[in-house]
Write an enzyme that holds these catalytic residues in place. Structure first.
Site: not given
Length: 253
Positions: A150-151
């Site tokens: 997700p980063y």
């Protein structure tokens, strides 16, 4: 005269790590600096050290991201420069990331910069004044390791947002650039290595030995480059996504 003499600079996520380094460098270079953070004790300590103005804010709330600009304008009459340095690096892969973790990454790493930029550019264009914005991205925008799914998605979005906004506001003379930093020696990285990777006290030395330049990225070096990008000395540069790292993306052995 310093590179930012007479400039009003807002550093979001400026209470520690790379953001705090940028606060110190901007003050040194003559700017009037406002910075945000979630922890009042840490922020007030840095404010006392530097003379910068601390605003407590949770940037996961888009209203507070916008309000950081409003408070800067209220204090100084305008905003000339914005740095989006807040970042969340909580681990999560494609298979184990929850919707809640995904949303947290998007809120801090992408949505907060979007709405802070929205407010800053609105002030700049209303005054018909030039401005400069630097987004602190990550080399994970190129793909990233499996445990930072997700980063990586959020930082890839930030790189695209940087180019889009820079193109949209080039005729307003608002320059917007992105600095994709790599593995950096910060307090937050120390906590992350210990929490997620069982690192011991020697993790910095072990990491340095594994890197081409023999060291992790250094906060003061990154901060000096951000100050240069904010300043008029960086000329006409806008829409650039610059890799600050020891990895040569696309290179192969």
């Amino acid at each position: 005269m310093g590179l930012l003499e007479g400039k009003v600079v807002l550093v979001n996520g400026g209470s520690q790590g790379v953001g705090a380094g940028i606060v110190r460098a901007a003050v040194r270079e003559g700017a009037a600096v406002v910075f945000t953070g979630r922890r009042a004790d840490v922020g007030e300590k840095l404010a006392a050290e530097t003379g910068a103005h601390f605003v407590r804010a949770d940037l996961a709330d888009p209203a507070q991201a916008r309000d950081s600009v409003v408070q800067t304008v209220d204090a100084h009459g305008r905003i000339d420069c914005l740095v989006n340095a807040a970042g969340l690096t909580t681990r999560g892969s494609l298979l184990d990331t929850t919707p809640e973790l995904f949303d947290q990454h998007m809120a801090i790493n992408l949505r907060a910069p979007f709405f802070a930029m929205q407010a800053a550019v609105a002030d700049m264009t209303a005054r018909k004044a030039p401005g400069s914005i630097v987004n602190i991205g990550s080399n994970c925008a190129h793909g990233g390791p499996p445990h930072l799914a997700p980063y990586s998605a959020a930082k890839a979005g930030l790189a695209g947002l940087t180019r889009n906004a820079a193109h949209a506001h080039r005729w307003d003379r608002v320059r917007i650039n992105d600095l994709n930093i790599g593995w950096t020696d910060t307090e937050g990285e120390d906590a992350t290595q210990r929490a997620f990777h069982d690192a011991g006290d020697d993790w910095r030395e072990r990491a340095a030995a594994s890197l081409p330049m023999g060291k992790l990225g250094q906060v003061d070096e990154i901060a000096d480059f951000v100050v240069f990008l904010l300043s008029d000395r960086s000329g006409v540069v806008t829409g650039s996504v610059i890799d600050w790292d020891q990895i040569v993306f696309g290179g192969q052995d």
